[in-house]
Design an enzyme around this catalytic site. Structure first.
Site, PDB file in Angstrom:
ATOM      1  N   ARG A 180      51.677  46.490  20.853  1.00  0.00           N
ATOM      2  CA  ARG A 180      51.004  47.757  21.221  1.00  0.00           C
ATOM      3  C   ARG A 180      51.806  48.955  20.745  1.00  0.00           C
ATOM      4  NH1 ARG A 180      52.417  48.571  27.579  1.00  0.00           N
ATOM      5  NH2 ARG A 180      54.074  47.043  27.683  1.00  0.00           N
ATOM      6  N   SER A 215      50.187  52.782  28.593  1.00  0.00           N
ATOM      7  CA  SER A 215      50.098  51.352  28.269  1.00  0.00           C
ATOM      8  C   SER A 215      49.692  51.122  26.821  1.00  0.00           C
ATOM      9  CB  SER A 215      49.078  50.657  29.178  1.00  0.00           C
ATOM     10  OG  SER A 215      49.503  50.714  30.519  1.00  0.00           O
ATOM     11  N   GLU A 235      34.861  53.196  30.894  1.00  0.00           N
ATOM     12  CA  GLU A 235      34.920  52.637  29.545  1.00  0.00           C
ATOM     13  C   GLU A 235      33.567  52.694  28.829  1.00  0.00           C
ATOM     14  OE1 GLU A 235      36.040  51.107  32.295  1.00  0.00           O
ATOM     15  OE2 GLU A 235      38.211  51.128  32.021  1.00  0.00           O
ATOM     16  N   PHE A 259      38.681  45.434  29.135  1.00  0.00           N
ATOM     17  CA  PHE A 259      37.807  46.594  29.352  1.00  0.00           C
ATOM     18  C   PHE A 259      37.286  47.162  28.031  1.00  0.00           C
ATOM     19  CE2 PHE A 259      41.301  46.999  32.675  1.00  0.00           C
ATOM     20  CZ  PHE A 259      40.692  46.072  33.510  1.00  0.00           C
ATOM     21  N   HIS A 271      46.924  44.287  25.600  1.00  0.00           N
ATOM     22  CA  HIS A 271      47.006  43.369  26.740  1.00  0.00           C
ATOM     23  C   HIS A 271      45.994  42.233  26.635  1.00  0.00           C
ATOM     24  CE1 HIS A 271      49.358  46.744  28.063  1.00  0.00           C
ATOM     25  NE2 HIS A 271      49.613  46.223  29.242  1.00  0.00           N
ATOM     26  N   ASP A 299      49.391  40.421  35.961  1.00  0.00           N
ATOM     27  CA  ASP A 299      48.141  40.961  36.505  1.00  0.00           C
ATOM     28  C   ASP A 299      47.085  39.878  36.725  1.00  0.00           C
ATOM     29  OD1 ASP A 299      48.972  43.533  36.795  1.00  0.00           O
ATOM     30  OD2 ASP A 299      48.032  44.295  34.978  1.00  0.00           O
ATOM     31  N   ARG A 355      50.706  42.951  25.030  1.00  0.00           N
ATOM     32  CA  ARG A 355      51.634  43.666  25.900  1.00  0.00           C
ATOM     33  C   ARG A 355      53.106  43.291  25.715  1.00  0.00           C
ATOM     34  NH1 ARG A 355      53.182  42.024  31.679  1.00  0.00           N
ATOM     35  NH2 ARG A 355      54.450  43.771  32.362  1.00  0.00           N
TER      36      ARG A 355
END
Lengths: 318, 281
Positions: free
Chosen positions: A13, A40, A61, A86, A112, A120, A170
């Site tokens: 990322r 992020s 989104e 998302f 991610h 998560d 990530r």
């Protein structure tokens, strides 16, 4: 056997963030949209440098995808940023109608992705996004393997006219592809040449494939490792050329076996030169919370799994 | 001829086009299309500045986005009669190999269409995006959009309504076709929308109520007022009360013609109430 040096672990990322920062300086048409995940997605620098071209959409989104589609009308090149889950599953219909069917020049940039999102858990660990995106007519689907490649891909997709799904992740992972690489959309990268088995990998599992090739080499098995960063359009010529030589293939991806890179490779082979294939992928399951590397081990997405499948597929050759 | 007479003739011909399009393929959505015939006619004949030499980017032109894509018959009729494509092409509506798909799309390259719509609730976000780009391009032209009232049941609208109000998108004029009907019946019976004016105001929009949404003069006046209110850090919405099926007596006062085509006899009756003015396709 050609070997690759890890120049230091860094997240993919951040490669996206670096690419976007550079695009901000070089391409005035590039605009960035984010759904409350600026940090992020490593979009802070772009936001700081170009506040007039950065759009904080909030946690909405569907609205972000629609706004991005609308922004193309008048010549902007929107890059949307949020987690892969998302970016795809949550907004599939918005992407389908407002972006893909409408042929809009939107770059959907998704961090991610996969199990390596980690703690998560399964709500956020999408393993179906490649499948969803590759089914959309006209959508280019890219899954990069390290920092350098992600940065290069980010720059390349700005020059490509049409919708793109760019998938990255990530955790900090090995950075081993050249800093000055030329990223060619739809072009496979042969990392090692070999004669006994072809290993076709994408995303985080490319480094694992190289590690597997080393293990296999020690056993006297010569593996050809191909990095497919562009899952669609797929470099079928490169795949066929290699598998015609090695006569068998292992595919490796951080994605569900259903709908992923492996299925695209299998389709290419059965239409041309059928060959035994083994799949390193999640087996139609959701993920769970945990440390990224432990999750990859538990779900069989690592160098050991790749080398085992390689040995197994070699035995299936006629 | 006065502009009003011209517009009345235009509207009458648009109604004939709508009825004939849906009849010829026994499918499509005449009710909402007829209800918005006056709005589309005023917008494209009097209000918007545009070039019929269609360019997707639409720089230095006003833009229009149809969110409730199922009323494509009225959109196609008005686009063709405004010069975007040959009127005779209306005869291909919903047929194989046509640019006039059941719901509007850019995919077949029909001039005048800038986004696909049909799956509801997406048009406002797109209009906001186009409005953002106009500002970035220092283009002072406006963005117009149309939405069904039932369509506001889709959640994405409320993301967009919150965003546009909070961010002060002031080069956007959205209109809601407030006919209070949807496929399954009255909106109040399916899922009541409550007080739409208060809802939009609570989201920081400027609300204009157009009670006579099938009256040409009233539409003209409201759109002029809306235009005068742009550039004031607030998005504008027109709640346009229309009659579904307007102009055809047996199609009015019911939701029955939302998505149903007239048969031969019904078509003849409907056309008799709307005599040819500008020439059928």
């Amino acid at each position: 056997m050609k070997t690759y040096k890890n120049t230091g672990n860094i997240d993919t990322r951040s490669g996206f963030g670096a690419g976007l920062t550079e695009l901000g300086k070089t391409n005035p048409d590039v605009v960035a949209l984010c759904a409350d995940l600026t940090g992020s997605l490593k979009m802070d620098e772009f936001k700081k440098n170009h506040p007039e071209r950065f759009f904080q959409i909030g946690i909405a989104e569907a609205n972000m995808i629609g706004i991005a589609a609308g922004m193309t009308i008048g010549g902007k090149i929107p890059f949307t940023g949020t987690f892969a889950n998302f970016s795809t599953g949550r907004v599939y219909d918005q992407i389908r109608q407002s972006v893909a069917y409408s042929g809009k020049n939107v770059k959907i940039c998704a961090s991610h992705a996969g199990l390596t999102l980690g703690e998560d858990g399964a709500t956020h660990q999408i393993l179906e996004d490649i499948g969803m995106m590759k089914m959309l007519p006209g959508m280019t689907v890219i899954n990069t393997c390290d920092y350098n490649q992600t940065k290069a891909a980010t720059l390349a997709i700005a020059k490509h006219e049409g919708p793109v799904y760019l998938r990255f992740g990530r955790p900090k992972v090995a950075n081993f592809t050249p800093e000055d690489q030329k990223f060619e959309i739809g072009k496979a990268v042969t990392l090692t040449e070999g004669n006994d088995v072809t290993i076709i990998a994408t995303g985080h599992l490319v480094w694992e494939a190289l590690e597997a090739a080393k293990e296999l080499d020690e056993k006297g098995i010569s593996a050809e490792v191909i990095n497919i960063h562009t899952i669609k359009p797929l470099d079928e010529a490169a795949i066929l050329k290699s598998v015609r030589k090695t006569k068998c293939v292992v595919t490796a991806e951080e994605h569900n076996v259903l709908g992923g890179l492996g299925e695209s490779v299998a389709r290419t082979l059965v239409l041309n030169d059928p060959a035994p294939q083994e799949f390193v992928a999640t087996q139609d399951t959701f993920g769970e919370s945990g440390e990224p590397l432990m999750l990859l081990d538990k779900y069989g997405l690592n160098a050991k799994a790749i080398s085992e499948k390689a040995e197994a597929v070699i035995l299936r050759k006629e | 001829m006065s502009t009003t007479q011209h517009l009345q003739d235009f509207v009458t011909q648009v109604r004939r086009d709508i009825l004939r399009q849906v009849h010829q393929v026994n499918s499509g959505h005449p009710g909402g299309s007829l209800g918005c015939a006056e709005f589309f006619s005023v917008l494209y004949q009097e209000v918007m500045e545009y070039s019929t030499d269609f360019d997707m980017d639409g720089k230095n032109e006003d833009l229009f986005f149809l969110s409730n894509g199922h009323i494509s018959p009225v959109f196609y009729s008005v686009l063709s009669r405004s010069g975007f494509f040959p009127v005779k092409e209306l005869s291909t509506f919903r047929k194989i190999d046509s640019r006039l798909q059941g719901h509007p799309t850019t995919h077949e390259g029909l001039p005048g269409i800038r986004i696909a719509s049909g799956s509801l609730g997406q048009g406002m976000s797109v209009a906001i995006g186009a409005a953002h780009t106009k500002k970035m391009n220092k283009d002072s032209h406006l963005v117009y959009s149309l939405h069904g009232d039932g369509e506001l049941q889709e959640g994405q609208n409320w993301e967009a309504i919150l965003y546009a109000g909070s961010k002060g998108i002031d080069n956007l004029i959205a209109t809601v076709d407030y006919n209070k009907k949807q496929i399954d019946g009255a909106t109040d019976d399916v899922l009541p929308l409550g007080n739409l004016k208060k809802k939009f105001e609570a989201f920081d929009w400027k609300v204009l109520e157009l009670k006579e949404g099938n009256d040409i003069e009233a539409i003209k006046n409201t759109l002029a007022e809306a235009k005068s209110l742009t550039g004031k850090k607030q998005p504008i919405v027109i709640l346009m009360e229309t009659e579904m099926g307007n102009g055809v007596d047996f199609m009015m006062g019911t939701h029955a013609w939302h998505g149903k085509a007239p048969n031969d006899e019904q078509l003849e009756t409907a056309l008799a109430q709307n005599p040819e003015t500008l020439g059928d396709y």
